[in-house]
Design a protein around this motif. Structure first.
Motif, PDB file in Angstrom:
ATOM      1  N   GLY B  32       0.836  -1.197   0.000  1.00 48.10           N
ATOM      2  CA  GLY B  32       0.000   0.000   0.000  1.00 48.10           C
ATOM      3  C   GLY B  32       0.868   1.243   0.000  1.00 48.10           C
ATOM      4  N   GLU B  33       0.222   2.387   0.220  1.00 51.54           N
ATOM      5  CA  GLU B  33       0.928   3.660   0.187  1.00 51.54           C
ATOM      6  C   GLU B  33       1.991   3.729   1.291  1.00 51.54           C
ATOM      7  OE1 GLU B  33       0.654   5.816  -2.216  1.00 51.54           O
ATOM      8  OE2 GLU B  33       2.210   6.958  -1.194  1.00 51.54           O
ATOM      9  N   ASN B  34       1.597   3.308   2.506  1.00 49.37           N
ATOM     10  CA  ASN B  34       2.551   3.366   3.619  1.00 49.37           C
ATOM     11  C   ASN B  34       2.455   2.117   4.487  1.00 49.37           C
ATOM     12  OD1 ASN B  34       0.057   3.802   4.600  1.00 49.37           O
ATOM     13  ND2 ASN B  34       0.498   5.762   5.589  1.00 49.37           N
ATOM     14  N   LYS B 133       7.348   3.707   1.954  1.00 47.21           N
ATOM     15  CA  LYS B 133       6.267   3.196   1.094  1.00 47.21           C
ATOM     16  C   LYS B 133       6.265   1.668   1.168  1.00 47.21           C
ATOM     17  CE  LYS B 133       5.843   6.267  -2.814  1.00 47.21           C
ATOM     18  NZ  LYS B 133       4.756   6.931  -2.810  1.00 47.21           N
ATOM     19  N   ALA B 178      -9.918   3.209  -3.083  1.00 48.00           N
ATOM     20  CA  ALA B 178      -8.548   3.413  -2.594  1.00 48.00           C
ATOM     21  C   ALA B 178      -8.136   2.230  -1.739  1.00 48.00           C
ATOM     22  CB  ALA B 178      -8.506   4.696  -1.759  1.00 48.00           C
ATOM     23  N   LEU B 179      -6.843   1.945  -1.773  1.00 46.76           N
ATOM     24  CA  LEU B 179      -6.362   0.769  -1.053  1.00 46.76           C
ATOM     25  C   LEU B 179      -6.001   1.144   0.377  1.00 46.76           C
ATOM     26  CD1 LEU B 179      -5.706  -2.214  -1.438  1.00 46.76           C
ATOM     27  CD2 LEU B 179      -3.380  -1.547  -1.995  1.00 46.76           C
ATOM     28  N   THR B 180      -6.921   0.871   1.310  1.00 41.45           N
ATOM     29  CA  THR B 180      -6.633   1.091   2.725  1.00 41.45           C
ATOM     30  C   THR B 180      -6.186  -0.235   3.333  1.00 41.45           C
ATOM     31  OG1 THR B 180      -8.890   0.512   3.283  1.00 41.45           O
ATOM     32  CG2 THR B 180      -8.424   2.850   2.910  1.00 41.45           C
ATOM     33  N   VAL B 181      -5.695  -0.156   4.560  1.00 42.40           N
ATOM     34  CA  VAL B 181      -5.251  -1.369   5.256  1.00 42.40           C
ATOM     35  C   VAL B 181      -6.410  -2.347   5.387  1.00 42.40           C
ATOM     36  CG1 VAL B 181      -4.392  -2.294   7.418  1.00 42.40           C
ATOM     37  CG2 VAL B 181      -3.446  -0.184   6.539  1.00 42.40           C
ATOM     38  N   GLU B 182      -7.592  -1.804   5.759  1.00 50.42           N
ATOM     39  CA  GLU B 182      -8.759  -2.684   5.958  1.00 50.42           C
ATOM     40  C   GLU B 182      -9.151  -3.383   4.679  1.00 50.42           C
ATOM     41  OE1 GLU B 182      -8.530  -2.720   9.526  1.00 50.42           O
ATOM     42  OE2 GLU B 182     -10.116  -3.889   8.592  1.00 50.42           O
ATOM     43  N   ARG B 183      -9.154  -2.636   3.563  1.00 50.38           N
ATOM     44  CA  ARG B 183      -9.542  -3.235   2.282  1.00 50.38           C
ATOM     45  C   ARG B 183      -8.530  -4.300   1.856  1.00 50.38           C
ATOM     46  NH1 ARG B 183     -12.103  -3.122  -2.690  1.00 50.38           N
ATOM     47  NH2 ARG B 183     -10.625  -3.101  -4.406  1.00 50.38           N
ATOM     48  N   LYS B 185      -6.578  -6.079   3.801  1.00 54.93           N
ATOM     49  CA  LYS B 185      -6.752  -7.252   4.670  1.00 54.93           C
ATOM     50  C   LYS B 185      -7.961  -8.061   4.226  1.00 54.93           C
ATOM     51  CE  LYS B 185      -6.523  -7.030   9.261  1.00 54.93           C
ATOM     52  NZ  LYS B 185      -6.532  -6.439  10.624  1.00 54.93           N
ATOM     53  N   THR B 212       3.562  -1.719   9.179  1.00 48.65           N
ATOM     54  CA  THR B 212       3.558  -0.264   9.067  1.00 48.65           C
ATOM     55  C   THR B 212       4.791   0.246   9.802  1.00 48.65           C
ATOM     56  OG1 THR B 212       2.269  -0.118  11.094  1.00 48.65           O
ATOM     57  CG2 THR B 212       1.044  -0.004   9.032  1.00 48.65           C
TER      58      THR B 212
END
Lengths: 205, 226
Positions: B32-34, B133, B178-183, B185, B212
Protein backbone atom coordinates in the motif's frame (compact mmCIF):
# COMPACT_ATOMS: atom_id res chain seq x y z
CA UNK A 1 1.83 -29.59 -25.35
CA UNK A 2 -1.62 -30.93 -24.65
CA UNK A 3 -4.36 -31.41 -27.24
CA UNK A 4 -6.75 -29.48 -25.02
CA UNK A 5 -4.52 -26.40 -25.10
CA UNK A 6 -3.64 -26.54 -28.81
CA UNK A 7 -6.23 -23.94 -29.83
CA UNK A 8 -6.80 -22.22 -26.49
CA UNK A 9 -10.08 -20.82 -25.27
CA UNK A 10 -12.21 -20.32 -22.19
CA UNK A 11 -15.85 -20.64 -21.34
CA UNK A 12 -17.91 -19.83 -18.25
CA UNK A 13 -21.55 -20.12 -17.20
CA UNK A 14 -23.16 -18.73 -14.04
CA UNK A 15 -26.53 -19.04 -12.41
CA UNK A 16 -28.49 -16.04 -11.24
CA UNK A 17 -32.01 -15.30 -10.06
CA UNK A 18 -34.20 -16.65 -12.89
CA UNK A 19 -31.40 -15.94 -15.33
CA UNK A 20 -28.11 -17.37 -16.48
CA UNK A 21 -24.98 -15.98 -18.02
CA UNK A 22 -22.77 -17.82 -20.48
CA UNK A 23 -19.61 -16.29 -21.86
CA UNK A 24 -16.52 -17.19 -23.84
CA UNK A 25 -13.40 -15.56 -25.21
CA UNK A 26 -12.89 -15.08 -28.94
CA UNK A 27 -9.39 -16.34 -29.56
CA UNK A 28 -8.65 -19.06 -32.06
CA UNK A 29 -4.98 -19.96 -32.07
CA UNK A 30 -2.66 -22.61 -33.40
CA UNK A 31 -0.33 -23.11 -30.48
CA UNK A 32 1.42 -19.76 -30.06
CA UNK A 33 -0.01 -18.01 -33.09
CA UNK A 34 -3.42 -16.35 -33.01
CA UNK A 35 -5.24 -16.91 -36.30
CA UNK A 36 -8.76 -15.79 -35.42
CA UNK A 37 -10.20 -13.11 -33.13
CA UNK A 38 -13.88 -13.74 -33.66
CA UNK A 39 -14.19 -17.43 -32.89
CA UNK A 40 -17.17 -17.57 -30.57
CA UNK A 41 -17.38 -20.75 -28.59
CA UNK A 42 -21.03 -20.43 -27.59
CA UNK A 43 -23.68 -22.03 -29.76
CA UNK A 44 -27.42 -21.50 -29.29
CA UNK A 45 -29.28 -24.79 -29.45
CA UNK A 46 -32.61 -23.04 -29.15
CA UNK A 47 -33.93 -19.78 -27.68
CA UNK A 48 -33.29 -20.81 -24.11
CA UNK A 49 -30.49 -23.32 -24.35
CA UNK A 50 -26.90 -22.38 -25.03
CA UNK A 51 -23.88 -24.63 -25.34
CA UNK A 52 -20.32 -23.51 -24.75
CA UNK A 53 -17.36 -25.64 -25.87
CA UNK A 54 -13.62 -25.35 -25.29
CA UNK A 55 -10.80 -27.57 -26.39
CA UNK A 56 -9.79 -28.64 -29.89
CA UNK A 57 -11.47 -26.27 -32.37
CA UNK A 58 -12.17 -29.01 -34.90
CA UNK A 59 -14.05 -31.01 -32.28
CA UNK A 60 -15.86 -27.88 -31.07
CA UNK A 61 -17.36 -27.46 -34.53
CA UNK A 62 -18.09 -31.17 -34.99
CA UNK A 63 -19.78 -31.65 -31.63
CA UNK A 64 -21.83 -28.47 -31.87
CA UNK A 65 -23.05 -29.46 -35.35
CA UNK A 66 -23.88 -33.02 -34.27
CA UNK A 67 -25.76 -31.75 -31.25
CA UNK A 68 -27.73 -29.25 -33.35
CA UNK A 69 -28.72 -32.16 -35.56
CA UNK A 70 -29.82 -34.21 -32.53
CA UNK A 71 -31.83 -31.34 -31.10
CA UNK A 72 -33.62 -30.59 -34.37
CA UNK A 73 -34.60 -34.23 -34.74
CA UNK A 74 -35.76 -34.28 -31.10
CA UNK A 75 -37.94 -31.23 -31.67
CA UNK A 76 -39.44 -32.72 -34.82
CA UNK A 77 -40.22 -36.03 -33.13
CA UNK A 78 -41.39 -34.73 -29.76
CA UNK A 79 -42.97 -31.49 -30.99
CA UNK A 80 -41.58 -29.57 -28.01
CA UNK A 81 -38.39 -27.87 -26.89
CA UNK A 82 -35.80 -30.05 -25.20
CA UNK A 83 -35.21 -29.39 -21.53
CA UNK A 84 -31.63 -28.56 -20.46
CA UNK A 85 -31.43 -31.62 -18.23
CA UNK A 86 -32.34 -33.91 -21.11
CA UNK A 87 -29.88 -32.08 -23.35
CA UNK A 88 -27.18 -32.78 -20.78
CA UNK A 89 -27.97 -36.50 -21.07
CA UNK A 90 -27.85 -36.33 -24.87
CA UNK A 91 -24.47 -34.62 -24.71
CA UNK A 92 -23.12 -36.98 -22.09
CA UNK A 93 -24.18 -40.01 -24.13
CA UNK A 94 -22.71 -38.56 -27.33
CA UNK A 95 -19.36 -38.06 -25.62
CA UNK A 96 -19.26 -41.42 -23.85
CA UNK A 97 -19.93 -43.19 -27.14
CA UNK A 98 -16.41 -42.12 -28.00
CA UNK A 99 -14.98 -43.30 -24.69
CA UNK A 100 -11.77 -44.79 -26.16
CA UNK A 101 -11.23 -42.17 -28.85
CA UNK A 102 -12.85 -39.08 -27.38
CA UNK A 103 -13.77 -35.67 -28.70
CA UNK A 104 -11.23 -33.30 -27.13
CA UNK A 105 -13.69 -30.83 -25.77
CA UNK A 106 -15.05 -29.65 -22.45
CA UNK A 107 -18.64 -28.52 -22.77
CA UNK A 108 -20.66 -26.12 -20.70
CA UNK A 109 -24.46 -25.94 -20.85
CA UNK A 110 -26.61 -23.01 -19.78
CA UNK A 111 -30.35 -22.99 -20.21
CA UNK A 112 -33.77 -22.22 -18.78
CA UNK A 113 -36.12 -25.15 -18.39
CA UNK A 114 -39.09 -24.55 -20.75
CA UNK A 115 -41.62 -25.99 -18.28
CA UNK A 116 -40.41 -24.98 -14.81
CA UNK A 117 -38.62 -21.76 -15.92
CA UNK A 118 -35.74 -22.64 -13.59
CA UNK A 119 -32.17 -21.70 -14.60
CA UNK A 120 -29.86 -24.63 -15.29
CA UNK A 121 -26.11 -24.91 -15.74
CA UNK A 122 -23.96 -27.99 -16.20
CA UNK A 123 -20.65 -29.10 -17.57
CA UNK A 124 -18.98 -32.37 -18.60
CA UNK A 125 -15.50 -33.68 -19.01
CA UNK A 126 -14.34 -34.89 -22.40
CA UNK A 127 -15.91 -38.33 -21.94
CA UNK A 128 -19.25 -37.09 -20.75
CA UNK A 129 -19.17 -37.18 -16.95
CA UNK A 130 -21.86 -34.64 -16.05
CA UNK A 131 -21.72 -32.10 -13.26
CA UNK A 132 -24.67 -29.91 -12.24
CA UNK A 133 -23.52 -27.40 -9.63
CA UNK A 134 -25.63 -24.68 -8.11
CA UNK A 135 -23.28 -21.81 -8.81
CA UNK A 136 -20.98 -21.70 -11.84
CA UNK A 137 -19.08 -23.86 -14.33
CA UNK A 138 -15.80 -23.06 -16.03
CA UNK A 139 -13.75 -24.77 -18.74
CA UNK A 140 -10.78 -23.95 -20.90
CA UNK A 141 -7.05 -23.37 -20.75
CA UNK A 142 -7.47 -20.90 -17.89
CA UNK A 143 -9.90 -22.99 -15.85
CA UNK A 144 -7.86 -22.56 -12.67
CA UNK A 145 -7.86 -18.79 -13.03
CA UNK A 146 -11.60 -18.86 -13.74
CA UNK A 147 -12.24 -20.95 -10.62
CA UNK A 148 -10.38 -18.41 -8.51
CA UNK A 149 -12.31 -15.45 -9.92
CA UNK A 150 -15.73 -17.11 -9.77
CA UNK A 151 -15.25 -18.45 -6.26
CA UNK A 152 -14.59 -14.92 -5.03
CA UNK A 153 -17.07 -12.94 -7.13
CA UNK A 154 -20.14 -15.18 -7.38
CA UNK A 155 -23.00 -14.93 -4.97
CA UNK A 156 -26.45 -16.50 -5.17
CA UNK A 157 -29.59 -14.87 -6.62
CA UNK A 158 -28.00 -12.10 -8.66
CA UNK A 159 -30.20 -10.05 -10.98
CA UNK A 160 -29.32 -10.09 -14.70
CA UNK A 161 -27.33 -6.82 -14.66
CA UNK A 162 -25.29 -7.81 -11.65
CA UNK A 163 -24.78 -11.30 -13.07
CA UNK A 164 -23.50 -9.78 -16.30
CA UNK A 165 -20.92 -7.70 -14.42
CA UNK A 166 -19.86 -10.66 -12.30
CA UNK A 167 -19.50 -13.02 -15.26
CA UNK A 168 -17.65 -10.44 -17.36
CA UNK A 169 -15.13 -9.54 -14.66
CA UNK A 170 -14.50 -13.20 -13.87
CA UNK A 171 -13.85 -14.05 -17.53
CA UNK A 172 -11.86 -10.93 -18.43
CA UNK A 173 -9.43 -11.08 -15.52
CA UNK A 174 -8.90 -14.82 -15.83
CA UNK A 175 -8.12 -14.77 -19.57
CA UNK A 176 -5.73 -11.86 -19.02
CA UNK A 177 -3.57 -14.31 -17.07
CA UNK A 178 -3.59 -16.93 -19.83
CA UNK A 179 -1.68 -16.78 -23.08
CA UNK A 180 -4.07 -19.17 -24.84
CA UNK A 181 -7.26 -17.21 -24.27
CA UNK A 182 -8.42 -13.67 -24.78
CA UNK A 183 -8.66 -11.37 -27.83
CA UNK A 184 -12.12 -10.25 -26.82
CA UNK A 185 -15.12 -11.81 -25.13
CA UNK A 186 -18.83 -12.34 -25.72
CA UNK A 187 -21.45 -12.68 -22.97
CA UNK A 188 -25.04 -13.89 -23.31
CA UNK A 189 -27.53 -13.21 -20.52
CA UNK A 190 -30.50 -15.54 -20.83
CA UNK A 191 -33.75 -14.75 -19.05
CA UNK A 192 -37.22 -16.10 -19.70
CA UNK A 193 -38.24 -14.63 -23.04
CA UNK A 194 -35.12 -12.50 -23.51
CA UNK A 195 -31.50 -13.03 -24.48
CA UNK A 196 -29.02 -10.14 -24.32
CA UNK A 197 -25.72 -10.57 -26.11
CA UNK A 198 -22.84 -8.21 -25.45
CA UNK A 199 -19.26 -8.07 -26.70
CA UNK A 200 -16.77 -6.88 -24.11
CA UNK A 201 -14.00 -4.36 -24.49
CA UNK A 202 -10.94 -6.38 -23.54
CA UNK A 203 -7.20 -6.53 -23.84
CA UNK A 204 -6.42 -7.66 -27.37
CA UNK A 205 -3.49 -9.87 -26.66
CA UNK B 1 5.02 -31.82 -11.45
CA UNK B 2 6.24 -35.41 -11.60
CA UNK B 3 9.81 -34.25 -11.02
CA UNK B 4 8.99 -32.84 -7.61
CA UNK B 5 6.05 -34.94 -6.46
CA UNK B 6 6.51 -38.04 -4.34
CA UNK B 7 2.90 -39.16 -4.24
CA UNK B 8 2.22 -39.78 -7.94
CA UNK B 9 3.43 -43.29 -8.77
CA UNK B 10 4.79 -43.79 -12.27
CA UNK B 11 4.87 -47.53 -12.93
CA UNK B 12 6.88 -47.42 -16.12
CA UNK B 13 10.06 -45.75 -14.95
CA UNK B 14 12.99 -46.80 -12.78
CA UNK B 15 12.50 -45.72 -9.19
CA UNK B 16 14.61 -42.74 -8.25
CA UNK B 17 14.94 -40.83 -5.02
CA UNK B 18 13.54 -37.32 -5.33
CA UNK B 19 15.14 -34.71 -3.11
CA UNK B 20 12.02 -32.56 -3.20
CA UNK B 21 8.47 -32.79 -1.86
CA UNK B 22 5.50 -30.50 -2.32
CA UNK B 23 4.18 -29.25 0.97
CA UNK B 24 1.53 -27.00 -0.49
CA UNK B 25 -0.05 -23.84 0.82
CA UNK B 26 -0.38 -20.29 -0.42
CA UNK B 27 1.14 -16.91 0.31
CA UNK B 28 0.10 -13.46 -0.76
CA UNK B 29 1.36 -9.90 -0.30
CA UNK B 30 -0.03 -6.46 -1.14
CA UNK B 31 1.85 -3.15 -1.00
CA UNK B 32 0.00 0.00 0.00
CA UNK B 33 0.93 3.66 0.19
CA UNK B 34 2.55 3.37 3.62
CA UNK B 35 1.92 -0.24 4.59
CA UNK B 36 2.34 -3.78 3.36
CA UNK B 37 0.05 -6.73 4.02
CA UNK B 38 1.27 -10.33 3.96
CA UNK B 39 -1.01 -13.34 4.26
CA UNK B 40 -0.05 -17.01 4.53
CA UNK B 41 -2.08 -20.09 5.34
CA UNK B 42 -0.97 -22.51 8.04
CA UNK B 43 -1.49 -25.95 6.51
CA UNK B 44 1.49 -28.23 5.93
CA UNK B 45 0.53 -31.12 3.68
CA UNK B 46 2.03 -33.80 1.47
CA UNK B 47 -0.28 -35.27 -1.15
CA UNK B 48 -3.54 -36.04 0.60
CA UNK B 49 -1.95 -36.10 4.05
CA UNK B 50 -1.96 -33.12 6.38
CA UNK B 51 1.17 -32.99 8.50
CA UNK B 52 0.04 -30.09 10.63
CA UNK B 53 -2.65 -27.42 10.63
CA UNK B 54 -0.65 -24.87 12.55
CA UNK B 55 2.52 -24.04 10.67
CA UNK B 56 2.76 -20.41 9.45
CA UNK B 57 4.83 -19.79 6.37
CA UNK B 58 6.28 -16.40 7.26
CA UNK B 59 9.30 -15.06 9.08
CA UNK B 60 10.04 -11.53 10.20
CA UNK B 61 13.60 -10.69 9.23
CA UNK B 62 13.77 -7.04 10.32
CA UNK B 63 11.34 -4.66 12.07
CA UNK B 64 10.08 -3.57 8.64
CA UNK B 65 10.53 -6.71 6.50
CA UNK B 66 8.73 -10.02 6.36
CA UNK B 67 9.37 -12.95 4.06
CA UNK B 68 6.72 -15.50 3.17
CA UNK B 69 7.77 -18.85 1.69
CA UNK B 70 5.81 -21.65 0.04
CA UNK B 71 6.94 -24.90 -1.56
CA UNK B 72 9.16 -27.61 -0.12
CA UNK B 73 9.30 -27.32 3.67
CA UNK B 74 12.82 -28.73 3.98
CA UNK B 75 14.21 -25.95 1.81
CA UNK B 76 11.96 -23.37 3.51
CA UNK B 77 13.46 -24.23 6.91
CA UNK B 78 17.03 -23.97 5.62
CA UNK B 79 16.39 -20.79 3.71
CA UNK B 80 14.74 -19.18 6.75
CA UNK B 81 17.66 -20.15 8.96
CA UNK B 82 20.28 -18.90 6.50
CA UNK B 83 18.44 -15.65 5.80
CA UNK B 84 18.06 -14.91 9.50
CA UNK B 85 21.76 -15.56 10.06
CA UNK B 86 22.74 -13.22 7.23
CA UNK B 87 20.49 -10.47 8.63
CA UNK B 88 22.04 -10.87 12.07
CA UNK B 89 25.54 -10.65 10.57
CA UNK B 90 24.59 -7.49 8.67
CA UNK B 91 23.10 -5.93 11.80
CA UNK B 92 26.22 -6.76 13.79
CA UNK B 93 28.53 -5.27 11.15
CA UNK B 94 26.53 -2.15 10.29
CA UNK B 95 24.76 -1.46 13.58
CA UNK B 96 21.47 -1.22 11.79
CA UNK B 97 19.03 -3.51 10.02
CA UNK B 98 19.09 -3.73 6.22
CA UNK B 99 16.35 -1.97 4.30
CA UNK B 100 13.70 -4.05 2.53
CA UNK B 101 15.21 -3.55 -0.96
CA UNK B 102 18.56 -4.69 0.47
CA UNK B 103 16.98 -7.80 1.96
CA UNK B 104 15.28 -8.46 -1.38
CA UNK B 105 18.56 -8.26 -3.25
CA UNK B 106 20.29 -10.49 -0.71
CA UNK B 107 17.63 -13.16 -1.00
CA UNK B 108 17.96 -13.16 -4.78
CA UNK B 109 21.68 -13.84 -4.53
CA UNK B 110 21.16 -16.54 -1.90
CA UNK B 111 18.75 -18.30 -4.24
CA UNK B 112 20.92 -17.99 -7.34
CA UNK B 113 23.89 -19.38 -5.42
CA UNK B 114 21.99 -22.66 -5.58
CA UNK B 115 21.24 -22.33 -9.30
CA UNK B 116 22.14 -25.96 -10.06
CA UNK B 117 20.34 -27.57 -7.13
CA UNK B 118 17.69 -25.00 -6.33
CA UNK B 119 15.75 -24.24 -3.20
CA UNK B 120 12.26 -25.38 -4.18
CA UNK B 121 10.70 -22.35 -2.55
CA UNK B 122 8.48 -19.56 -3.87
CA UNK B 123 9.31 -16.43 -1.91
CA UNK B 124 7.64 -13.10 -1.38
CA UNK B 125 9.42 -10.32 0.51
CA UNK B 126 7.21 -7.52 1.82
CA UNK B 127 7.87 -4.46 3.91
CA UNK B 128 8.50 -0.73 3.87
CA UNK B 129 11.24 0.77 1.73
CA UNK B 130 13.55 3.62 2.80
CA UNK B 131 10.85 6.18 1.98
CA UNK B 132 8.26 4.43 4.10
CA UNK B 133 6.27 3.20 1.09
CA UNK B 134 4.98 -0.37 1.01
CA UNK B 135 6.90 -2.74 -1.23
CA UNK B 136 6.49 -6.33 -2.35
CA UNK B 137 9.16 -8.37 -4.11
CA UNK B 138 8.34 -11.73 -5.69
CA UNK B 139 10.79 -14.44 -6.71
CA UNK B 140 11.12 -17.58 -8.74
CA UNK B 141 12.97 -20.55 -7.18
CA UNK B 142 16.35 -19.46 -8.58
CA UNK B 143 16.27 -15.84 -7.56
CA UNK B 144 14.79 -13.83 -10.41
CA UNK B 145 12.95 -11.01 -8.62
CA UNK B 146 10.91 -7.94 -9.25
CA UNK B 147 9.22 -5.24 -7.21
CA UNK B 148 5.45 -5.31 -7.60
CA UNK B 149 2.31 -3.96 -5.98
CA UNK B 150 0.81 -7.37 -5.24
CA UNK B 151 1.60 -11.00 -5.78
CA UNK B 152 0.17 -14.40 -4.89
CA UNK B 153 2.41 -17.46 -4.82
CA UNK B 154 2.14 -21.11 -3.89
CA UNK B 155 -0.09 -24.01 -4.81
CA UNK B 156 -3.00 -21.96 -6.08
CA UNK B 157 -1.35 -18.78 -7.29
CA UNK B 158 -3.24 -19.12 -10.60
CA UNK B 159 -6.52 -18.93 -8.71
CA UNK B 160 -5.55 -15.86 -6.74
CA UNK B 161 -3.47 -13.73 -9.07
CA UNK B 162 -6.34 -12.72 -11.44
CA UNK B 163 -8.43 -11.72 -8.43
CA UNK B 164 -5.65 -9.46 -7.19
CA UNK B 165 -5.26 -7.98 -10.70
CA UNK B 166 -8.94 -7.09 -10.60
CA UNK B 167 -9.41 -5.89 -7.03
CA UNK B 168 -6.06 -4.27 -6.30
CA UNK B 169 -4.72 -3.48 -9.76
CA UNK B 170 -8.14 -2.28 -10.95
CA UNK B 171 -7.76 -4.17 -14.24
CA UNK B 172 -10.90 -4.26 -16.38
CA UNK B 173 -12.58 -1.88 -13.93
CA UNK B 174 -13.44 1.73 -14.45
CA UNK B 175 -12.66 2.86 -10.94
CA UNK B 176 -11.38 0.94 -7.96
CA UNK B 177 -11.66 2.10 -4.34
CA UNK B 178 -8.55 3.41 -2.59
CA UNK B 179 -6.36 0.77 -1.05
CA UNK B 180 -6.63 1.09 2.73
CA UNK B 181 -5.25 -1.37 5.26
CA UNK B 182 -8.76 -2.68 5.96
CA UNK B 183 -9.54 -3.23 2.28
CA UNK B 184 -6.20 -4.96 1.68
CA UNK B 185 -6.75 -7.25 4.67
CA UNK B 186 -10.28 -8.08 3.55
CA UNK B 187 -9.15 -8.90 0.02
CA UNK B 188 -6.42 -11.19 1.39
CA UNK B 189 -8.92 -13.06 3.55
CA UNK B 190 -11.40 -13.38 0.66
CA UNK B 191 -8.60 -14.74 -1.53
CA UNK B 192 -7.74 -17.41 0.99
CA UNK B 193 -11.37 -18.36 1.51
CA UNK B 194 -11.69 -18.87 -2.26
CA UNK B 195 -8.40 -20.78 -2.47
CA UNK B 196 -9.43 -23.06 0.41
CA UNK B 197 -12.58 -24.00 -1.52
CA UNK B 198 -10.76 -25.17 -4.63
CA UNK B 199 -7.27 -26.24 -3.48
CA UNK B 200 -6.77 -29.19 -1.19
CA UNK B 201 -3.44 -27.92 0.15
CA UNK B 202 -4.87 -24.61 1.38
CA UNK B 203 -6.95 -24.29 4.51
CA UNK B 204 -7.06 -24.51 8.32
CA UNK B 205 -6.16 -20.89 9.11
CA UNK B 206 -4.60 -17.80 7.57
CA UNK B 207 -2.31 -15.30 9.27
CA UNK B 208 -2.57 -11.76 7.97
CA UNK B 209 0.34 -9.47 8.90
CA UNK B 210 0.22 -5.71 8.50
CA UNK B 211 3.60 -3.97 8.31
CA UNK B 212 3.56 -0.26 9.07
CA UNK B 213 6.22 2.04 10.42
CA UNK B 214 4.81 1.36 13.88
CA UNK B 215 5.71 -2.31 13.52
CA UNK B 216 4.07 -5.57 12.54
CA UNK B 217 0.60 -6.61 13.72
CA UNK B 218 -1.08 -9.83 12.85
CA UNK B 219 -4.49 -11.52 12.95
CA UNK B 220 -5.42 -15.14 12.51
CA UNK B 221 -8.58 -16.14 10.64
CA UNK B 222 -9.99 -19.66 10.45
CA UNK B 223 -10.45 -21.37 7.08
CA UNK B 224 -12.08 -24.60 5.94
CA UNK B 225 -10.44 -27.56 7.62
CA UNK B 226 -11.43 -30.17 5.03
Amino acid sequence: MSIMSYNGGACIAMKGRNCIAIASDLRFGIQGQTVGMDFEKIFPMNDHLYLGLTGLASDILTVSERLEFHIKLYELRENRKISPKTFLSVLSNLLYEKRFGPYFIEPVIAGIDPKTRQPFIASCDLIGCPMEPEDFVVTGTCATQLYGMCEALWKPDMQPDELFECCSQALLNAVDRDAGSGWGAVVHIIEVGKVTTRRLKARMD
Amino acid sequence: MSKFSNDIVDHSRQHRFSPYAMNGGNILAVAGENFAVVAADTRLSEGFLIHTRDHPKTIQLTPTTMVAMAGFEGDILTLKKNALTRIEMYAFEHSKFPSTPAVASMLSKMLYYRRFFPYYVYNIVAGLDENGKGCVYSYDPVGSYERESYRAAGASNELLQPLLDNQIGGKNLRNVPALTVERAKQICIDCFISAAERDITTGDAVFVYVITKAGVNYDKFPLRRD
